[in-house]
Design a protein around this motif. Sequence first.
Motif, PDB file in Angstrom:
ATOM      1  N   TYR A  79     -28.557  22.765  28.979  1.00  0.00           N
ATOM      2  CA  TYR A  79     -29.609  23.721  28.640  1.00  0.00           C
ATOM      3  C   TYR A  79     -30.983  23.084  28.860  1.00  0.00           C
ATOM      4  O   TYR A  79     -31.959  23.380  28.186  1.00  0.00           O
ATOM      5  N   ALA A  80     -31.041  22.229  29.874  1.00  0.00           N
ATOM      6  CA  ALA A  80     -32.277  21.514  30.194  1.00  0.00           C
ATOM      7  C   ALA A  80     -33.413  22.501  30.476  1.00  0.00           C
ATOM      8  O   ALA A  80     -33.237  23.480  31.198  1.00  0.00           O
ATOM      9  N   LYS A 252     -35.237  12.912  33.026  1.00  0.00           N
ATOM     10  CA  LYS A 252     -35.871  13.090  34.342  1.00  0.00           C
ATOM     11  C   LYS A 252     -34.849  13.424  35.426  1.00  0.00           C
ATOM     12  O   LYS A 252     -35.205  13.935  36.492  1.00  0.00           O
ATOM     13  N   PHE A 253     -33.574  13.159  35.149  1.00  0.00           N
ATOM     14  CA  PHE A 253     -32.537  13.470  36.129  1.00  0.00           C
ATOM     15  C   PHE A 253     -31.945  14.867  35.923  1.00  0.00           C
ATOM     16  O   PHE A 253     -31.132  15.312  36.725  1.00  0.00           O
ATOM     17  N   ALA A 254     -32.330  15.533  34.843  1.00  0.00           N
ATOM     18  CA  ALA A 254     -31.741  16.829  34.504  1.00  0.00           C
ATOM     19  C   ALA A 254     -32.471  17.959  35.217  1.00  0.00           C
ATOM     20  O   ALA A 254     -33.689  18.091  35.113  1.00  0.00           O
ATOM     21  N   GLU A 255     -31.730  18.763  35.931  1.00  0.00           N
ATOM     22  CA  GLU A 255     -32.291  19.949  36.557  1.00  0.00           C
ATOM     23  C   GLU A 255     -32.319  21.084  35.530  1.00  0.00           C
ATOM     24  O   GLU A 255     -31.425  21.197  34.694  1.00  0.00           O
ATOM     25  N   ALA A 256     -33.346  21.925  35.605  1.00  0.00           N
ATOM     26  CA  ALA A 256     -33.426  23.064  34.689  1.00  0.00           C
ATOM     27  C   ALA A 256     -32.145  23.884  34.789  1.00  0.00           C
ATOM     28  O   ALA A 256     -31.678  24.211  35.875  1.00  0.00           O
ATOM     29  N   GLU A 259     -27.486  28.472  33.926  1.00  0.00           N
ATOM     30  CA  GLU A 259     -26.602  29.291  33.095  1.00  0.00           C
ATOM     31  C   GLU A 259     -27.223  29.632  31.748  1.00  0.00           C
ATOM     32  O   GLU A 259     -27.280  30.782  31.341  1.00  0.00           O
ATOM     33  N   THR A 260     -27.721  28.609  31.048  1.00  0.00           N
ATOM     34  CA  THR A 260     -28.270  28.881  29.722  1.00  0.00           C
ATOM     35  C   THR A 260     -29.686  29.418  29.795  1.00  0.00           C
ATOM     36  O   THR A 260     -30.137  30.054  28.849  1.00  0.00           O
ATOM     37  N   ARG A 261     -30.393  29.206  30.913  1.00  0.00           N
ATOM     38  CA  ARG A 261     -31.720  29.788  31.040  1.00  0.00           C
ATOM     39  C   ARG A 261     -31.633  31.305  31.083  1.00  0.00           C
ATOM     40  O   ARG A 261     -32.525  32.021  30.617  1.00  0.00           O
ATOM     41  N   LEU A 262     -30.520  31.815  31.620  1.00  0.00           N
ATOM     42  CA  LEU A 262     -30.350  33.262  31.699  1.00  0.00           C
ATOM     43  C   LEU A 262     -30.273  33.900  30.320  1.00  0.00           C
ATOM     44  O   LEU A 262     -30.529  35.090  30.170  1.00  0.00           O
TER      45      LEU A 262
END
Length: 379
Positions: A79-80, A252-256, A259-262
Amino acid sequence: MKAERLKRAVVERALAEGFSVVRIAPVDAIPDAPARLAAWLAEGHHGDMSWMEERTAERSAPRRLWGEARSVVMLGMSYAPDSDPLAILSQSDKAAISLYARRRDYHDIIKGKLKNVAGLLAAQGGVDVKVFVDTAPVMEKPLAQAAGLGWQGKHSVLVSREHGSWLFLGAIYTTAELPPDEPETDHCGTCRRCLDICPTEAFPAPYQLDSRRCIAYLTIEHQGHIDASLRPGIGNRVFGCDDCLAVCPWNKFAEAARETRLSLRDGLDALPLADLAGLDDAAFRALFAGTPVKRTGRDRFVRNVLIAIGNSGRPELADSAAALVADASPLVRAMAAWALIRLEPGEAHRLAPGALAVEKDPDVRREWLALSSAPERVQ
């Protein structure tokens, strides 16, 4: 080979369901968990989460929870965020709600997907399965480390090299003997950003969390009054705290997360404190329907809002506190008095005699009686 094919099928289905990572641990992979849990409980670091003291054998030893289990499938969903979750802390008239709670409840998001993965495992493997999402005595973070998803950082949260500190966890216990993955090792090194940023000094030592001082615990789990010495550190955090997660350099390695952004709920990232203070029970339930915030209930949530108002340094919010000094909930009345005394001592002096004349609750009375030692105004 059958076990290898079954594992590949499980991983493929999990990724198709939107999980970010899936790994396997043997059911007996956390032999040190019973001693660690016992030591944590003995220190009282669980606060008033009395449920942590129950079923400790099952919690720390998966085979005690289900004797037939042979493997644990651990799954993580990122959930980045795509922006700085701490930016809201500079807006003292707005409410800071933890990133995970500004969306549909993650239990609801994950559980159906877990059942789909478990269903495939059961059907293709002819095995039994049990699904858990923070709903049973399961130590998800040690199991996730044993499975190789990440490691428990100095802030006690799981850290992933690919997803930082932003993973929701779920577990599938199964009777299948699946090939295990390698456990993850600790990569925190000498870094202590998560420890140093904590506003209430909730970490007595690296890898140790004293829940009784943790803002997430205080604003979500704690059912009573919050100790006066801890209130200033809460700032405008009204539900949870992202500080120790957000400063982790592995983020810093986590992409947004897609799935949870939706599932993000628009508008929950900068709600005015004045509006939240005016919520009655029905309005509270309507605003936070389907989110984790709803579980705290209106009274505890408004308690937190009033602490944020008292910390705001904004006299214009004093009216919001004054409007609640006669609220039906003693939790709310106490923090209304505290916030009003902080922001407008003169108005507090005017209202105190009338409030004390009818107030029976000793905790609320104590807040009003503190007026004699209050500063002129919090800046």
